[in-house]
Design a protein around this motif. Structure first.
Motif, PDB file in Angstrom:
ATOM      1  N   GLY A 308      24.841  46.617 -18.504  1.00 23.09           N
ATOM      2  CA  GLY A 308      23.716  46.466 -17.602  1.00 23.09           C
ATOM      3  C   GLY A 308      23.572  45.025 -17.142  1.00 23.09           C
ATOM      4  N   LYS A 309      22.456  44.418 -17.479  1.00 18.56           N
ATOM      5  CA  LYS A 309      22.166  43.061 -17.029  1.00 18.56           C
ATOM      6  C   LYS A 309      22.352  42.025 -18.125  1.00 18.56           C
ATOM      7  CE  LYS A 309      18.872  44.723 -13.576  1.00 18.56           C
ATOM      8  NZ  LYS A 309      17.465  44.677 -13.097  1.00 18.56           N
ATOM      9  N   VAL A 310      23.021  42.399 -19.211  1.00 20.51           N
ATOM     10  CA  VAL A 310      23.279  41.442 -20.290  1.00 20.51           C
ATOM     11  C   VAL A 310      24.761  41.471 -20.649  1.00 20.51           C
ATOM     12  CG1 VAL A 310      20.955  41.698 -21.222  1.00 20.51           C
ATOM     13  CG2 VAL A 310      22.809  43.088 -22.148  1.00 20.51           C
ATOM     14  N   ALA A 311      25.246  40.351 -21.175  1.00 22.74           N
ATOM     15  CA  ALA A 311      26.633  40.251 -21.617  1.00 22.74           C
ATOM     16  C   ALA A 311      26.667  39.492 -22.933  1.00 22.74           C
ATOM     17  CB  ALA A 311      27.495  39.533 -20.572  1.00 22.74           C
ATOM     18  N   ALA A 312      27.643  39.816 -23.758  1.00 20.74           N
ATOM     19  CA  ALA A 312      27.805  39.133 -25.047  1.00 20.74           C
ATOM     20  C   ALA A 312      29.286  39.027 -25.351  1.00 20.74           C
ATOM     21  CB  ALA A 312      27.092  39.888 -26.161  1.00 20.74           C
ATOM     22  N   LEU A 313      29.679  37.901 -25.931  1.00 22.25           N
ATOM     23  CA  LEU A 313      31.072  37.655 -26.292  1.00 22.25           C
ATOM     24  C   LEU A 313      31.116  37.000 -27.662  1.00 22.25           C
ATOM     25  CD1 LEU A 313      34.177  37.083 -25.681  1.00 22.25           C
ATOM     26  CD2 LEU A 313      33.392  34.909 -24.747  1.00 22.25           C
ATOM     27  N   LEU A 314      32.000  37.511 -28.518  1.00 18.09           N
ATOM     28  CA  LEU A 314      32.265  36.870 -29.803  1.00 18.09           C
ATOM     29  C   LEU A 314      33.767  36.904 -30.012  1.00 18.09           C
ATOM     30  CD1 LEU A 314      31.346  35.619 -32.481  1.00 18.09           C
ATOM     31  CD2 LEU A 314      31.149  37.943 -33.403  1.00 18.09           C
ATOM     32  N   ALA A 315      34.386  35.725 -30.075  1.00 21.92           N
ATOM     33  CA  ALA A 315      35.841  35.640 -30.249  1.00 21.92           C
ATOM     34  C   ALA A 315      36.164  34.726 -31.419  1.00 21.92           C
ATOM     35  CB  ALA A 315      36.502  35.107 -28.975  1.00 21.92           C
ATOM     36  N   TYR A 316      37.238  35.068 -32.125  1.00 20.71           N
ATOM     37  CA  TYR A 316      37.652  34.274 -33.278  1.00 20.71           C
ATOM     38  C   TYR A 316      39.168  34.121 -33.271  1.00 20.71           C
ATOM     39  CZ  TYR A 316      38.417  32.793 -38.106  1.00 20.71           C
ATOM     40  OH  TYR A 316      38.806  32.103 -39.227  1.00 20.71           O
ATOM     41  N   PHE A 317      39.634  32.874 -33.449  1.00 15.37           N
ATOM     42  CA  PHE A 317      41.054  32.560 -33.502  1.00 15.37           C
ATOM     43  C   PHE A 317      41.394  32.103 -34.916  1.00 15.37           C
ATOM     44  CE2 PHE A 317      39.641  31.925 -29.146  1.00 15.37           C
ATOM     45  CZ  PHE A 317      40.552  32.695 -28.440  1.00 15.37           C
ATOM     46  N   GLU A 319      44.084  31.374 -36.686  1.00 14.38           N
ATOM     47  CA  GLU A 319      45.037  30.314 -36.988  1.00 14.38           C
ATOM     48  C   GLU A 319      44.370  28.949 -36.973  1.00 14.38           C
ATOM     49  OE1 GLU A 319      49.306  28.507 -35.356  1.00 14.38           O
ATOM     50  OE2 GLU A 319      48.411  30.262 -34.391  1.00 14.38           O
ATOM     51  N   HIS A 320      43.336  28.813 -36.144  1.00 14.62           N
ATOM     52  CA  HIS A 320      42.647  27.527 -36.007  1.00 14.62           C
ATOM     53  C   HIS A 320      41.214  27.584 -36.506  1.00 14.62           C
ATOM     54  CE1 HIS A 320      46.188  26.867 -33.649  1.00 14.62           C
ATOM     55  NE2 HIS A 320      45.817  27.771 -32.763  1.00 14.62           N
ATOM     56  N   ASP A 321      40.799  28.727 -37.071  1.00 17.81           N
ATOM     57  CA  ASP A 321      39.453  28.906 -37.603  1.00 17.81           C
ATOM     58  C   ASP A 321      38.396  28.559 -36.555  1.00 17.81           C
ATOM     59  OD1 ASP A 321      37.766  29.738 -39.598  1.00 17.81           O
ATOM     60  OD2 ASP A 321      37.650  27.797 -40.597  1.00 17.81           O
ATOM     61  N   MET A 322      38.645  28.967 -35.326  1.00 14.26           N
ATOM     62  CA  MET A 322      37.735  28.654 -34.224  1.00 14.26           C
ATOM     63  C   MET A 322      36.993  29.900 -33.759  1.00 14.26           C
ATOM     64  SD  MET A 322      38.366  26.694 -30.595  1.00 14.26           S
ATOM     65  CE  MET A 322      39.204  28.011 -29.722  1.00 14.26           C
ATOM     66  N   THR A 323      35.676  29.768 -33.613  1.00 13.15           N
ATOM     67  CA  THR A 323      34.814  30.843 -33.140  1.00 13.15           C
ATOM     68  C   THR A 323      34.170  30.434 -31.827  1.00 13.15           C
ATOM     69  OG1 THR A 323      34.284  31.481 -35.412  1.00 13.15           O
ATOM     70  CG2 THR A 323      32.842  32.321 -33.687  1.00 13.15           C
ATOM     71  N   ILE A 324      34.113  31.368 -30.888  1.00 11.63           N
ATOM     72  CA  ILE A 324      33.422  31.149 -29.619  1.00 11.63           C
ATOM     73  C   ILE A 324      32.449  32.306 -29.424  1.00 11.63           C
ATOM     74  CG2 ILE A 324      33.637  30.937 -27.108  1.00 11.63           C
ATOM     75  CD1 ILE A 324      36.453  29.899 -27.539  1.00 11.63           C
ATOM     76  N   SER A 325      31.202  31.992 -29.158  1.00 14.27           N
ATOM     77  CA  SER A 325      30.219  33.037 -28.871  1.00 14.27           C
ATOM     78  C   SER A 325      29.481  32.684 -27.592  1.00 14.27           C
ATOM     79  CB  SER A 325      29.219  33.179 -30.029  1.00 14.27           C
ATOM     80  OG  SER A 325      28.387  32.038 -30.120  1.00 14.27           O
ATOM     81  N   ALA A 326      29.065  33.719 -26.880  1.00 16.76           N
ATOM     82  CA  ALA A 326      28.340  33.496 -25.627  1.00 16.76           C
ATOM     83  C   ALA A 326      27.431  34.678 -25.351  1.00 16.76           C
ATOM     84  CB  ALA A 326      29.312  33.301 -24.469  1.00 16.76           C
ATOM     85  N   LEU A 327      26.300  34.388 -24.750  1.00 18.17           N
ATOM     86  CA  LEU A 327      25.341  35.417 -24.333  1.00 18.17           C
ATOM     87  C   LEU A 327      24.879  35.106 -22.915  1.00 18.17           C
ATOM     88  CD1 LEU A 327      23.083  35.616 -27.520  1.00 18.17           C
ATOM     89  CD2 LEU A 327      24.647  37.389 -26.727  1.00 18.17           C
ATOM     90  N   GLY A 328      24.592  36.139 -22.165  1.00 22.97           N
ATOM     91  CA  GLY A 328      24.079  35.929 -20.814  1.00 22.97           C
ATOM     92  C   GLY A 328      23.163  37.055 -20.384  1.00 22.97           C
ATOM     93  N   ARG A 329      22.174  36.737 -19.576  1.00 25.27           N
ATOM     94  CA  ARG A 329      21.281  37.728 -19.008  1.00 25.27           C
ATOM     95  C   ARG A 329      21.135  37.435 -17.522  1.00 25.27           C
ATOM     96  NH1 ARG A 329      16.612  36.095 -20.873  1.00 25.27           N
ATOM     97  NH2 ARG A 329      16.002  35.192 -18.884  1.00 25.27           N
ATOM     98  N   GLY A 330      21.318  38.448 -16.702  1.00 25.98           N
ATOM     99  CA  GLY A 330      21.227  38.220 -15.265  1.00 25.98           C
ATOM    100  C   GLY A 330      21.201  39.511 -14.477  1.00 25.98           C
ATOM    101  N   GLU A 331      21.217  39.355 -13.156  1.00 24.95           N
ATOM    102  CA  GLU A 331      21.104  40.507 -12.279  1.00 24.95           C
ATOM    103  C   GLU A 331      22.448  41.041 -11.823  1.00 24.95           C
ATOM    104  OE1 GLU A 331      18.319  42.054 -11.415  1.00 24.95           O
ATOM    105  OE2 GLU A 331      17.167  40.732 -12.707  1.00 24.95           O
TER     106      GLU A 331
END
Length: 336
Positions: A308-317, A319-331
């Motif tokens: 719908g009007k929201v997005a979420a991302l959770l990624a993990y690498f 080998e490098h112990d790296m996490t990326i997370s993101a959230l968004g709300r919009g039209e």
């Protein structure tokens, strides 16, 4: 976006993390992080968004824009609670795996035995099929083929969907559906004998100290979901993934809890992230809540998308112990 990329790149260089990660990162690590940030921030119509990047337990970059509520005045931050419906499935999948580790249920338990009043005694879909989105159920969150369905909660639509013939045999293909997510909630309620919002709070949000995460209920629904009744089945299953809120910072904490085996052991985490074996012998990158990815040559796992009007991302690498997370709300959010 160029400012975001510049800030992120300078954070990596300034902290010396390109040389100090657990394994010497290949050149694609920064490219992978920037690519995911670009994906997370690509909409120009978001009224709120946040991104967090961490290596190990240390946040190396965070950014946010917009306000915490539509037409609100409070500025969004990495700790702001934002709608995160796409994270409902990985959250519930983690709790189901925890229940399996406790011995309360098994991945190969059939829904016909767990939830006969809902799906019928002859339903041979397994719990693992719900988690890997290979159940074959019609999606209850779409208009077609349910056009003209009675008005009401999303669960009312589910009650009709589970009586429909399966689109495919269980385990035959991957088709992410809200139906699978809602049925995971029903399985957890069957195991714990509590409403799913109480389970999420006690077993996940409070247990992992996810202070910005919650499962919201409308006041009318809260009355229906009063857990004081001895007969949970008498209450309408009213959980809606759109009630899930979390923060970009909490998503990183959730990923760390999985990596540190705070909810279940290593074997269960591998189960959650491993490709799904389909009936024809092929494999899908979609696991049980997390799917395998390769970005700029860097391999990892991710979950989330747009709803719908929201997005979420959770990624993990890993080998490098790296996490990326993101959230968004919009039209104007296109499916990820």
């Amino acid at each position: 976006m160029s400012q975001l990329t510049t800030l992120f790149a300078s954070s990596l260089v300034g902290l010396g993390l390109l040389a100090g990660a657990p394994t010497a990162p290949q050149a694609g690590l920064q490219d992978a992080a920037e690519a995911l940030c670009r994906e997370a921030w690509k909409s120009n119509d978001w009224d709120a968004s946040a991104v967090v990047i961490a290596i190990g337990d240390e946040t190396i970059f965070s950014a946010a824009r917009g306000t915490t509520a539509p037409r609100g005045k409070d500025k969004a931050t990495a700790e702001s609670s934002l709608a995160a419906a796409p994270m409902a499935h990985p959250f519930l999948s983690a709790l189901v795996l925890q229940s399996c580790a406790r011995g309360d249920i098994a991945l190969d338990d059939e829904l016909g035995k767990l939830l006969p009043d809902l799906v019928g005694e002859d339903c041979h879909v397994h719990v693992r099929h719900l988690m890997s989105h290979t159940s074959g159920f019609v999606d209850c969150d779409t208009d077609d083929p349910l056009e003209g369905a009675p008005e009401g909660t999303i669960w009312k639509r589910l009650e009709g969907v589970v009586k429909e013939p399966l689109v495919t045999s269980p385990g035959e293909c991957v088709a992410p559906t809200t139906t699978d997510t809602l049925l995971l909630a029903a399985v957890l309620e069957h195991v714990d004998k509590r409403p799913i919002e109480s389970i999420l709070k006690s077993r996940l949000f409070d247990a992992l100290e996810l202070d910005d995460s919650r499962c919201l209920l409308d006041e009318d629904e809260a009355e229906v979901r009063d857990a004081s009744s001895d007969d949970l089945e008498a209450h309408a299953h009213s959980f809606d993934p759109r009630w899930i809120e979390t923060s970009a910072a909490d998503l990183v904490r959730f990923q760390r809890a999985l990596i540190d085996y705070e909810l279940f052991g290593k074997a269960d985490y591998l189960e959650m992230t491993s490709p799904t074996r389909l009936n024809d012998g092929t494999h899908s990158a979609v696991g049980m809540g997390l799917r395998q990815i390769s970005v700029a040559g860097v391999k990892g796992v991710r979950s989330g998308g747009a709803d719908g009007k929201v997005a979420a991302l959770l990624a993990y690498f890993p080998e490098h112990d790296m996490t990326i997370s993101a959230l968004g709300r919009g039209e104007d959010l296109a499916p990820a």
